[in-house]
Write an enzyme that holds these catalytic residues in place. Structure first.
Site, PDB file in Angstrom:
ATOM      1  N   LYS A   1      42.761  -5.398  90.997  1.00  0.00           N
ATOM      2  CA  LYS A   1      42.781  -5.426  92.461  1.00  0.00           C
ATOM      3  C   LYS A   1      41.366  -5.280  93.049  1.00  0.00           C
ATOM      4  O   LYS A   1      40.422  -4.929  92.342  1.00  0.00           O
ATOM      5  CB  LYS A   1      43.717  -4.324  92.973  1.00  0.00           C
ATOM      6  CG  LYS A   1      45.192  -4.537  92.567  1.00  0.00           C
ATOM      7  CD  LYS A   1      46.096  -3.531  93.268  1.00  0.00           C
ATOM      8  CE  LYS A   1      47.554  -3.741  92.868  1.00  0.00           C
ATOM      9  NZ  LYS A   1      48.455  -2.838  93.636  1.00  0.00           N
TER      10      LYS A   1
ATOM     11  N   TYR B   1      53.841 -10.811  97.358  1.00  0.00           N
ATOM     12  CA  TYR B   1      54.514  -9.522  97.515  1.00  0.00           C
ATOM     13  C   TYR B   1      55.749  -9.614  98.415  1.00  0.00           C
ATOM     14  O   TYR B   1      56.175  -8.588  98.960  1.00  0.00           O
ATOM     15  CB  TYR B   1      53.535  -8.486  98.058  1.00  0.00           C
ATOM     16  CG  TYR B   1      52.614  -7.891  96.992  1.00  0.00           C
ATOM     17  CD1 TYR B   1      53.134  -7.169  95.920  1.00  0.00           C
ATOM     18  CD2 TYR B   1      51.237  -8.029  97.071  1.00  0.00           C
ATOM     19  CE1 TYR B   1      52.309  -6.601  94.959  1.00  0.00           C
ATOM     20  CE2 TYR B   1      50.396  -7.464  96.105  1.00  0.00           C
ATOM     21  CZ  TYR B   1      50.944  -6.757  95.053  1.00  0.00           C
ATOM     22  OH  TYR B   1      50.123  -6.187  94.107  1.00  0.00           O
TER      23      TYR B   1
ATOM     24  N   PHE C   1      55.068  -0.024 103.489  1.00  0.00           N
ATOM     25  CA  PHE C   1      53.684  -0.187 103.047  1.00  0.00           C
ATOM     26  C   PHE C   1      53.259  -1.652 102.942  1.00  0.00           C
ATOM     27  O   PHE C   1      52.118  -1.945 102.559  1.00  0.00           O
ATOM     28  CB  PHE C   1      53.468   0.520 101.700  1.00  0.00           C
ATOM     29  CG  PHE C   1      54.399   0.068 100.584  1.00  0.00           C
ATOM     30  CD1 PHE C   1      54.168  -1.098  99.875  1.00  0.00           C
ATOM     31  CD2 PHE C   1      55.507   0.831 100.249  1.00  0.00           C
ATOM     32  CE1 PHE C   1      55.018  -1.505  98.846  1.00  0.00           C
ATOM     33  CE2 PHE C   1      56.374   0.433  99.226  1.00  0.00           C
ATOM     34  CZ  PHE C   1      56.121  -0.740  98.525  1.00  0.00           C
TER      35      PHE C   1
ATOM     36  N   ARG D   1      52.314  -2.021  81.321  1.00  0.00           N
ATOM     37  CA  ARG D   1      52.697  -0.962  82.259  1.00  0.00           C
ATOM     38  C   ARG D   1      52.293   0.420  81.729  1.00  0.00           C
ATOM     39  O   ARG D   1      51.863   1.284  82.488  1.00  0.00           O
ATOM     40  CB  ARG D   1      54.198  -1.038  82.562  1.00  0.00           C
ATOM     41  CG  ARG D   1      54.541  -2.329  83.311  1.00  0.00           C
ATOM     42  CD  ARG D   1      55.988  -2.391  83.731  1.00  0.00           C
ATOM     43  NE  ARG D   1      56.294  -1.447  84.796  1.00  0.00           N
ATOM     44  CZ  ARG D   1      55.975  -1.616  86.079  1.00  0.00           C
ATOM     45  NH1 ARG D   1      55.309  -2.692  86.458  1.00  0.00           N
ATOM     46  NH2 ARG D   1      56.323  -0.717  86.967  1.00  0.00           N
TER      47      ARG D   1
ATOM     48  N   THR E   1      52.295   4.083  89.288  1.00  0.00           N
ATOM     49  CA  THR E   1      51.797   3.398  90.495  1.00  0.00           C
ATOM     50  C   THR E   1      50.870   4.291  91.299  1.00  0.00           C
ATOM     51  O   THR E   1      49.835   3.841  91.789  1.00  0.00           O
ATOM     52  CB  THR E   1      52.997   2.978  91.373  1.00  0.00           C
ATOM     53  OG1 THR E   1      53.875   2.174  90.578  1.00  0.00           O
ATOM     54  CG2 THR E   1      52.538   2.178  92.578  1.00  0.00           C
TER      55      THR E   1
ATOM     56  N   ARG F   1      45.015   3.520  85.725  1.00  0.00           N
ATOM     57  CA  ARG F   1      45.058   4.054  87.096  1.00  0.00           C
ATOM     58  C   ARG F   1      44.502   5.473  87.164  1.00  0.00           C
ATOM     59  O   ARG F   1      43.823   5.837  88.130  1.00  0.00           O
ATOM     60  CB  ARG F   1      46.480   3.973  87.645  1.00  0.00           C
ATOM     61  CG  ARG F   1      46.818   2.522  88.066  1.00  0.00           C
ATOM     62  CD  ARG F   1      48.270   2.362  88.352  1.00  0.00           C
ATOM     63  NE  ARG F   1      48.607   1.077  88.962  1.00  0.00           N
ATOM     64  CZ  ARG F   1      49.802   0.496  88.845  1.00  0.00           C
ATOM     65  NH1 ARG F   1      50.746   1.080  88.132  1.00  0.00           N
ATOM     66  NH2 ARG F   1      50.036  -0.664  89.423  1.00  0.00           N
TER      67      ARG F   1
ATOM     68  N   ASN G   1      45.067   0.984  93.843  1.00  0.00           N
ATOM     69  CA  ASN G   1      45.471   1.526  92.544  1.00  0.00           C
ATOM     70  C   ASN G   1      45.050   0.647  91.372  1.00  0.00           C
ATOM     71  O   ASN G   1      45.690   0.643  90.323  1.00  0.00           O
ATOM     72  CB  ASN G   1      46.972   1.855  92.533  1.00  0.00           C
ATOM     73  CG  ASN G   1      47.854   0.634  92.603  1.00  0.00           C
ATOM     74  OD1 ASN G   1      47.385  -0.465  92.904  1.00  0.00           O
ATOM     75  ND2 ASN G   1      49.129   0.800  92.307  1.00  0.00           N
TER      76      ASN G   1
ATOM     77  N   HIS H   1      47.732  -4.417  89.106  1.00  0.00           N
ATOM     78  CA  HIS H   1      49.150  -4.749  89.234  1.00  0.00           C
ATOM     79  C   HIS H   1      49.601  -5.330  87.897  1.00  0.00           C
ATOM     80  O   HIS H   1      48.836  -6.036  87.252  1.00  0.00           O
ATOM     81  CB  HIS H   1      49.371  -5.802  90.335  1.00  0.00           C
ATOM     82  CG  HIS H   1      50.733  -6.434  90.270  1.00  0.00           C
ATOM     83  ND1 HIS H   1      51.838  -5.839  90.834  1.00  0.00           N
ATOM     84  CD2 HIS H   1      51.179  -7.558  89.659  1.00  0.00           C
ATOM     85  CE1 HIS H   1      52.907  -6.599  90.580  1.00  0.00           C
ATOM     86  NE2 HIS H   1      52.526  -7.640  89.872  1.00  0.00           N
TER      87      HIS H   1
HETATM   88  P1  CMP Z   1      51.876  -3.004  92.730  1.00  0.00           P
HETATM   89  O1  CMP Z   1      52.229  -2.836  91.302  1.00  0.00           O
HETATM   90  O2  CMP Z   1      50.823  -4.009  93.026  1.00  0.00           O
HETATM   91  O3  CMP Z   1      53.179  -3.392  93.574  1.00  0.00           O
HETATM   92  C1  CMP Z   1      53.285  -3.098  94.951  1.00  0.00           C
HETATM   93  C2  CMP Z   1      52.189  -2.194  95.439  1.00  0.00           C
HETATM   94  O4  CMP Z   1      52.453  -1.547  96.668  1.00  0.00           O
HETATM   95  C3  CMP Z   1      51.965  -1.077  94.460  1.00  0.00           C
HETATM   96  O5  CMP Z   1      51.362  -1.586  93.293  1.00  0.00           O
HETATM   97  C4  CMP Z   1      51.132  -0.116  95.295  1.00  0.00           C
HETATM   98  O6  CMP Z   1      49.742  -0.396  95.231  1.00  0.00           O
HETATM   99  C5  CMP Z   1      51.596  -0.406  96.725  1.00  0.00           C
HETATM  100  N1  CMP Z   1      52.311   0.718  97.328  1.00  0.00           N
HETATM  101  C6  CMP Z   1      51.923   1.413  98.410  1.00  0.00           C
HETATM  102  N2  CMP Z   1      52.793   2.372  98.703  1.00  0.00           N
HETATM  103  C7  CMP Z   1      53.777   2.310  97.779  1.00  0.00           C
HETATM  104  C8  CMP Z   1      54.967   3.062  97.534  1.00  0.00           C
HETATM  105  N3  CMP Z   1      55.358   4.076  98.315  1.00  0.00           N
HETATM  106  N4  CMP Z   1      55.738   2.710  96.465  1.00  0.00           N
HETATM  107  C9  CMP Z   1      55.389   1.667  95.680  1.00  0.00           C
HETATM  108  N5  CMP Z   1      54.273   0.925  95.851  1.00  0.00           N
HETATM  109  C10 CMP Z   1      53.467   1.255  96.891  1.00  0.00           C
END
Ligand code: CMP
Length: 140
Positions: free
Chosen positions: A10, A50, A58, A86, A92, A103, A113, A116
């Site tokens: 990212k 997304y 979010f 993962r 996350t 992470r 973070n 992805h």
């Molecule tokens: P990612 O794996 O890219 O998928 C969705 C992204 O939303 C996640 O990583 C986070 O960076 C972001 N995000 C922000 N807030 C939340 C949340 N409460 N739960 C899950 N993902 C979140």
């Protein structure tokens, strides 16, 4: 089984100049980079990628963040690649990510973070096709 998964480094991690350090973790875990591109996502692309999160509170911040700078998008291939990626990424929320995960080591917040990764086989296939035609994937 040999699987493919989509990995995105990212904008936060690209800005920190740690693309190589993150890719090295994949390689050490026997995942091979079989497609890759550094890319500035448009808002429309990030919204489409997304779309599954469209109703989440979010979503807007997520899209804003994902277009804040270039991302490094890769297809990783290897045994159990989806779960392995993962595990390498960690939770996350970096505050909850296990020590030694990507992470835990590189992420700053749940939005910024670092990475992805696809969460299952069906989403991996969709996410890979979103970025890479089969002709740009080079199994080796
Ligand atoms: P990612 O794996 O890219 O998928 C969705 C992204 O939303 C996640 O990583 C986070 O960076 C972001 N995000 C922000 N807030 C939340 C949340 N409460 N739960 C899950 N993902 C979140």
């Amino acid at each position: 089984a040999i699987e493919r998964t989509l990995s995105i480094i990212k904008p936060d991690a690209v800005a920190k100049n740690v693309i190589g350090q993150i890719v090295a973790r994949f390689e050490k875990a026997n995942l091979k980079v079989i497609a890759a591109t550094l890319k500035q996502l448009s808002r429309a692309e990030a919204e489409r990628f997304y779309a599954v999160h469209k109703a989440r509170p979010f979503y807007k911040d997520l899209v804003d963040f994902m277009i804040s700078g270039p991302v490094f998008v890769q297809v990783l291939e290897g045994d159990n690649a989806i779960l392995k990626n993962r595990d390498l990424m960690g939770a996350t929320d970096p505050k909850k990510a296990a020590p030694g995960t990507i992470r835990a080591d590189f992420a700053d917040s749940i939005d910024a973070n670092a990475v992805h990764g696809s969460d299952a086989a069906d989403t991996a296939a969709i996410e890979i096709a979103f970025f890479f035609p089969e002709s740009n994937i080079h199994t080796r």
